[in-house]
Design a protein around this motif. Structure first.
Motif, mmCIF file in Angstrom:
data_model
loop_
_atom_site.group_PDB
_atom_site.id
_atom_site.type_symbol
_atom_site.label_atom_id
_atom_site.label_comp_id
_atom_site.label_asym_id
_atom_site.label_seq_id
_atom_site.Cartn_x
_atom_site.Cartn_y
_atom_site.Cartn_z
ATOM 1 N N THR A 1 52.415 46.537 -17.886
ATOM 2 C CA THR A 1 51.607 46.013 -18.977
ATOM 3 C C THR A 1 50.860 47.225 -19.599
ATOM 4 O O THR A 1 50.127 47.017 -20.509
ATOM 5 N N ALA A 2 50.989 48.314 -18.809
ATOM 6 C CA ALA A 2 50.233 49.656 -19.255
ATOM 7 C C ALA A 2 50.745 49.892 -20.537
ATOM 8 O O ALA A 2 50.121 50.614 -21.489
ATOM 9 N N VAL A 3 52.182 49.909 -20.767
ATOM 10 C CA VAL A 3 52.850 50.632 -21.971
ATOM 11 C C VAL A 3 52.434 49.770 -23.240
ATOM 12 O O VAL A 3 52.002 50.548 -24.087
ATOM 13 N N PRO A 4 52.356 48.441 -23.190
ATOM 14 C CA PRO A 4 52.040 47.827 -24.520
ATOM 15 C C PRO A 4 50.436 48.280 -24.735
ATOM 16 O O PRO A 4 49.791 48.247 -26.019
ATOM 17 N N GLN A 5 49.513 48.272 -23.683
ATOM 18 C CA GLN A 5 48.167 48.430 -23.607
ATOM 19 C C GLN A 5 47.851 49.682 -24.640
ATOM 20 O O GLN A 5 47.008 49.885 -25.242
ATOM 21 N N LEU A 6 48.533 50.882 -24.181
ATOM 22 C CA LEU A 6 48.379 52.326 -24.592
ATOM 23 C C LEU A 6 49.082 52.132 -25.906
ATOM 24 O O LEU A 6 48.333 52.788 -26.732
ATOM 25 N N LEU A 7 50.235 51.413 -26.273
ATOM 26 C CA LEU A 7 50.884 51.734 -27.478
ATOM 27 C C LEU A 7 50.026 51.124 -28.773
ATOM 28 O O LEU A 7 49.826 51.616 -29.719
ATOM 29 N N TYR A 8 49.471 49.813 -28.423
ATOM 30 C CA TYR A 8 48.680 49.096 -29.220
ATOM 31 C C TYR A 8 47.296 49.340 -29.362
ATOM 32 O O TYR A 8 46.612 48.986 -30.547
ATOM 33 N N PRO B 1 61.285 46.974 -24.093
ATOM 34 C CA PRO B 1 60.997 46.073 -24.827
ATOM 35 C C PRO B 1 59.929 46.892 -26.154
ATOM 36 O O PRO B 1 59.878 46.212 -27.204
ATOM 37 N N HIS B 2 59.858 48.184 -26.103
ATOM 38 C CA HIS B 2 58.942 48.604 -26.976
ATOM 39 C C HIS B 2 59.154 49.890 -27.783
ATOM 40 O O HIS B 2 58.615 50.595 -28.541
ATOM 41 N N LEU B 3 60.662 50.052 -27.795
ATOM 42 C CA LEU B 3 61.191 51.446 -28.207
ATOM 43 C C LEU B 3 61.109 51.458 -29.751
ATOM 44 O O LEU B 3 60.764 52.292 -30.500
ATOM 45 N N GLY B 4 61.236 50.094 -30.501
ATOM 46 C CA GLY B 4 60.759 50.121 -31.905
ATOM 47 C C GLY B 4 59.544 50.691 -32.005
ATOM 48 O O GLY B 4 59.376 51.419 -33.172
ATOM 49 N N ILE C 1 57.422 52.579 -30.383
ATOM 50 C CA ILE C 1 57.340 53.864 -30.003
ATOM 51 C C ILE C 1 57.943 54.782 -31.070
ATOM 52 O O ILE C 1 57.242 55.729 -31.489
ATOM 53 N N LYS C 2 59.025 54.408 -31.816
ATOM 54 C CA LYS C 2 59.616 55.104 -32.841
ATOM 55 C C LYS C 2 58.549 54.939 -33.806
ATOM 56 O O LYS C 2 58.638 56.121 -34.741
ATOM 57 N N LYS C 3 58.408 53.980 -34.134
ATOM 58 C CA LYS C 3 57.590 53.565 -35.495
ATOM 59 C C LYS C 3 56.196 54.432 -35.520
ATOM 60 O O LYS C 3 55.806 55.107 -36.567
ATOM 61 N N GLN C 4 55.785 54.698 -34.227
ATOM 62 C CA GLN C 4 54.464 55.518 -34.052
ATOM 63 C C GLN C 4 54.715 57.054 -34.001
ATOM 64 O O GLN C 4 53.663 57.865 -34.113
ATOM 65 N N GLY C 5 55.978 57.308 -33.663
ATOM 66 C CA GLY C 5 56.246 58.589 -33.482
ATOM 67 C C GLY C 5 55.683 59.263 -32.310
ATOM 68 O O GLY C 5 55.589 60.430 -31.993
ATOM 69 N N ILE C 6 55.287 58.491 -31.171
ATOM 70 C CA ILE C 6 55.079 58.693 -29.817
ATOM 71 C C ILE C 6 56.184 59.401 -28.970
ATOM 72 O O ILE C 6 57.145 58.765 -28.988
ATOM 73 N N ARG C 7 55.843 60.422 -28.318
ATOM 74 C CA ARG C 7 56.876 61.076 -27.516
ATOM 75 C C ARG C 7 56.593 60.922 -26.179
ATOM 76 O O ARG C 7 55.265 60.543 -25.734
ATOM 77 N N ILE C 8 57.538 60.839 -25.304
ATOM 78 C CA ILE C 8 57.496 60.370 -23.944
ATOM 79 C C ILE C 8 57.811 61.493 -23.112
ATOM 80 O O ILE C 8 58.842 62.164 -23.216
ATOM 81 N N VAL C 9 57.045 61.911 -21.818
ATOM 82 C CA VAL C 9 57.458 62.781 -20.859
ATOM 83 C C VAL C 9 57.344 61.975 -19.505
ATOM 84 O O VAL C 9 56.228 61.186 -19.450
ATOM 85 N N PHE D 1 67.799 56.936 -10.568
ATOM 86 C CA PHE D 1 66.480 57.383 -11.261
ATOM 87 C C PHE D 1 65.543 55.841 -11.130
ATOM 88 O O PHE D 1 66.114 54.789 -10.338
ATOM 89 N N THR D 2 64.515 56.076 -11.629
ATOM 90 C CA THR D 2 63.461 54.894 -11.302
ATOM 91 C C THR D 2 63.832 53.856 -12.630
ATOM 92 O O THR D 2 63.375 53.848 -13.679
ATOM 93 N N PRO D 3 64.343 52.733 -12.240
ATOM 94 C CA PRO D 3 64.579 51.531 -13.210
ATOM 95 C C PRO D 3 63.347 51.387 -13.711
ATOM 96 O O PRO D 3 63.175 50.615 -14.890
ATOM 97 N N ASP D 4 62.094 51.193 -13.234
ATOM 98 C CA ASP D 4 60.822 50.556 -13.658
ATOM 99 C C ASP D 4 60.553 51.353 -15.025
ATOM 100 O O ASP D 4 59.846 50.934 -15.886
ATOM 101 N N PHE D 5 60.885 52.643 -15.479
ATOM 102 C CA PHE D 5 60.622 53.258 -16.589
ATOM 103 C C PHE D 5 61.291 52.741 -17.541
ATOM 104 O O PHE D 5 60.725 52.515 -18.599
ATOM 105 N N LEU D 6 62.761 52.416 -17.396
ATOM 106 C CA LEU D 6 63.445 51.687 -18.456
ATOM 107 C C LEU D 6 62.725 50.546 -18.770
ATOM 108 O O LEU D 6 62.836 49.930 -19.979
ATOM 109 N N GLU D 7 62.747 49.620 -17.704
ATOM 110 C CA GLU D 7 62.210 48.240 -17.927
ATOM 111 C C GLU D 7 60.877 48.088 -18.604
ATOM 112 O O GLU D 7 60.670 47.385 -19.492
ATOM 113 N N SER D 8 60.102 49.424 -18.628
ATOM 114 C CA SER D 8 58.748 49.229 -19.094
ATOM 115 C C SER D 8 58.657 49.530 -20.471
ATOM 116 O O SER D 8 57.902 49.123 -21.256
ATOM 117 N N VAL D 9 59.665 50.668 -20.790
ATOM 118 C CA VAL D 9 59.633 51.212 -22.256
ATOM 119 C C VAL D 9 60.456 50.322 -23.221
ATOM 120 O O VAL D 9 60.522 50.187 -24.391
#
Length: 625
Positions: free
Chosen positions: A49-56, A98-101, A103-111, A88-96
């Motif tokens: 739930t942290a990913v959408p919290q930080l995105l929005y 649903p929100h790839l669109g 992330i792209k729209k906002q131009g957020i970069r991920i490390v 690799f850690t599947p949690d990373f893919l599972e967390s991002v």
């Protein structure tokens, strides 16, 4: 280039930056700009739930996701052994995913270091998910940290463990270097939207974006130390925004904990905050606790990019969050730290509950009887005794050692924690079968066995050593193009002398808990534990320094050491703090330990109950600052 920057208006300058290549943008950076970095994960298993919290709600430019530990690396090795496309850690893919669109729209970069031991497979999966979502990213992977291919050569070279001096084990199953920010910076400078690494220091995930955005050079060590502090503060997610805070009763909204955001300026000064409307809290107490988490000498925090000095860091609470500045840096060493894990037999744990009067005593009787019965069977079958056992009665205050309450005051409920280690899986299975007999042939009040019959699991141990950076270039792959990254080499710098004030103290007749005078936070580094102690008021620190000493801490925790106790104390006067390191105090630490607290998470809370004597009234000595 400098002249061009001078004659541009601020609005024109921002437009130029927007239309400039990533590499050129580094040199046209805006001195007034701020970079906002959010962290959505502190470990493998953190809430998605942290990913959408930080995105929005975070208004961030970078999202960093930290997943790796020594234990995680071993688990990923096992996964890849079964399936070469994993690791690799599947949690990373599972967390991002649903929100790839967005992330792209906002131009957020991920490390992220979620690539584990197989960053390329992680990238391939992420590219497939992006295509399915109808978006496209430039995704880089960083590899080269895996040393398993050099296993035999290292064994022949006579490598020694950096803490214990033990010889190189013959059955290593993972071995990875802690890379720094350099390879990630290479990827960002080449235009990567997402960077997936293998083993990298937690701090590097945030430092690299700051080096990229502000054009910090590898020799600007004070700035690198500040950027590393940014990463260190946010790397554990909600642990800097109220999680595990000493004053937990003041924290609201544990069901919606705000995840951290660092807003950083080109000088390295930062504001630690969180999305509005979220739970948790950001105070000097929460931030200072996290700064001392899992470090040793605050003047010499060794990282691949810099030796960071946090001893002079200062913090200021504001309405927006906590302002942090004052990190200093020195040149890094010429070696990477390598963390290897190896198999050392098997272990298992039994947990069961007892109720009624004398519950702790009932549990202890059953533990003793189970071991005796098992040992009789071992003797008949010619099986060696257990290598190691651990029995702890939760509820009897065994964690407090000599400071525990007397058993007649213990509650009428207790939980038996009984763990064993043996080289033979069969021996543990025999022990596990004998536990159930207590259900009808033991003391009254026994209720349930948690998880049923215990099952043997591999006992993995940590083995750390240093390896020359010159022999471990990283490979950075972006859009099919590989580039090598090599670390620079720098002269060693001396550690500056730390000046500690020792004012004359006012005496009194009061006895005061340390927890009423200080925040505490504890954590692990391998088999050692650190306890940070931060004075709630600068005026309290001299009293804490006087009475919370190496000797008093050793006395408080003498029951946790398996050998001769070794405790070290370090000063961090900038935040009015002390940091204690208890070496070899975790029963092996991590997954190797048989204890219910293998990471020393409770040690800070235990120390907070120590009482300081002959104290004046705290109100009389409180600072006016």
């Amino acid at each position: 280039m400098a002249m061009a920057k001078t004659i541009l208006s601020k609005s024109m300058h921002k437009q130029v930056l927007k239309n400039t290549s990533p590499v050129l943008a580094r040199f046209l950076h805006d001195d007034s700009k701020k970079v906002r970095i959010g962290c959505s994960s502190g470990f493998w298993g953190d809430t998605p739930t942290a990913v959408p919290q930080l995105l929005y709600g975070g208004n961030i430019q970078y999202l960093v996701c930290d997943y790796l530990s020594e234990v995680t690396m071993s688990l990923l090795v096992a996964a890849k052994t079964k399936n070469p496309q994993l690791g690799f850690t599947p949690d990373f893919l599972e967390s991002v995913a649903p929100h790839l669109g967005e992330i792209k729209k906002q131009g957020i970069r991920i490390v992220t270091n979620g690539g584990g031991i197989n960053p390329k497979a992680c990238v391939a999966m992420l590219q497939a998910m992006s295509k399915k979502a109808g978006v496209e990213f430039s995704i880089a992977d960083v590899s080269g940290d895996d040393l398993m291919g050099e296993r035999e050569a290292l064994k022949d070279a006579g490598i020694k463990e950096m803490f214990s001096g033990k010889a190189f084990p013959g059955n290593v199953n993972s071995m990875n270097a802690y890379y720094g920010a350099g390879p990630i910076l290479n990827a960002l400078n080449r235009g990567a939207d997402i960077v997936v690494t293998g083993r990298a220091t937690d701090s590097a995930l945030a430092l690299a974006p700051l080096m990229h955005e502000f054009g910090w050079k590898p020799t600007e060590f004070d700035k690198l130390a500040a950027g590393s502090l940014v990463g260190h503060l946010v790397e554990c997610g909600a642990q800097v925004t109220g999680g595990n805070h000493s004053d937990w009763e003041s924290v609201e909204g544990f069901d919606n904990m705000g995840f951290p955001i660092a807003e950083v300026s080109s000088s390295g000064e930062m504001l630690i905050t969180k999305p509005p409307g979220t739970g948790g809290m950001v105070t000097v107490g929460t931030v200072a606790e996290q700064m001392l988490y899992e470090i040793a000498d605050g003047q010499s925090y060794h990282l691949p990019d810099v030796i960071a000095d946090f001893s002079q860091v200062k913090m200021l609470e504001t309405n927006e969050g906590v302002l942090v500045k004052g990190a200093l840096g020195r040149a890094p060493t010429d070696t990477y730290k390598i963390s290897a894990t190896y198999l050392d037999g098997f272990k298992a744990t039994c947990v069961c509950n007892f109720g009624g009067g004398n519950a702790a005593k009932k549990a202890r009787v059953i533990a003793d009887a189970t071991f005796k019965r098992t040992q009789h069977i071992f003797a008949k079958m010619g099986i060696p005794d257990f290598e190691k056992t651990h029995v702890q009665i939760l509820g009897s205050e065994q964690s407090f050692g000599k400071n525990a309450m007397s058993e007649d005051k213990c509650p009428r409920e207790a939980v038996l924690w009984m763990a064993v280690k043996h080289q033979d899986r069969k021996a543990i299975q025999i022990w596990a079968k004998e536990i159930a007999a207590a259900g009808t042939g033991g003391t009254p009040g026994i209720t349930a066995f948690v998880g049923g019959r215990p099952k043997p699991s591999p006992c993995l141990k940590l083995y750390s050593f240093l390896h020359p950076k010159s022999k471990m270039d990283a490979t950075v792959t972006l859009n099919g193009v590989e580039e090598n990254y090599s670390c620079g080499s720098y002269p060693e710098e001396a550690v500056p002398e730390l000046e500690i004030e020792e004012p004359e103290l006012i005496r009194g007749s009061n006895s005061i808990r340390l927890g009423d005078m200080a925040f505490t936070r504890s954590g692990d580094k391998g088999n050692s534990c650190n306890i940070g102690v931060i004075a709630r008021d600068p005026a309290y620190l001299p009293y804490i320094r006087e009475q919370i000493t190496v000797e008093s801490v050793t006395d408080c925790f003498e029951h946790v050491f398996e050998g001769t106790p070794v405790v070290r104390r370090f000063d961090l006067p900038g935040v009015h703090a002390l940091n204690f390191v208890l070496e070899a105090s975790l029963g092996g630490g991590g997954i190797a330990s048989l204890r219910p607290d293998p990471q020393g998470k409770a040690y800070g809370q235990i120390l907070s109950d120590v009482v300081l004597k002959n104290m004046p009234n705290l109100e009389d000595i409180k600072s006016t600052v």
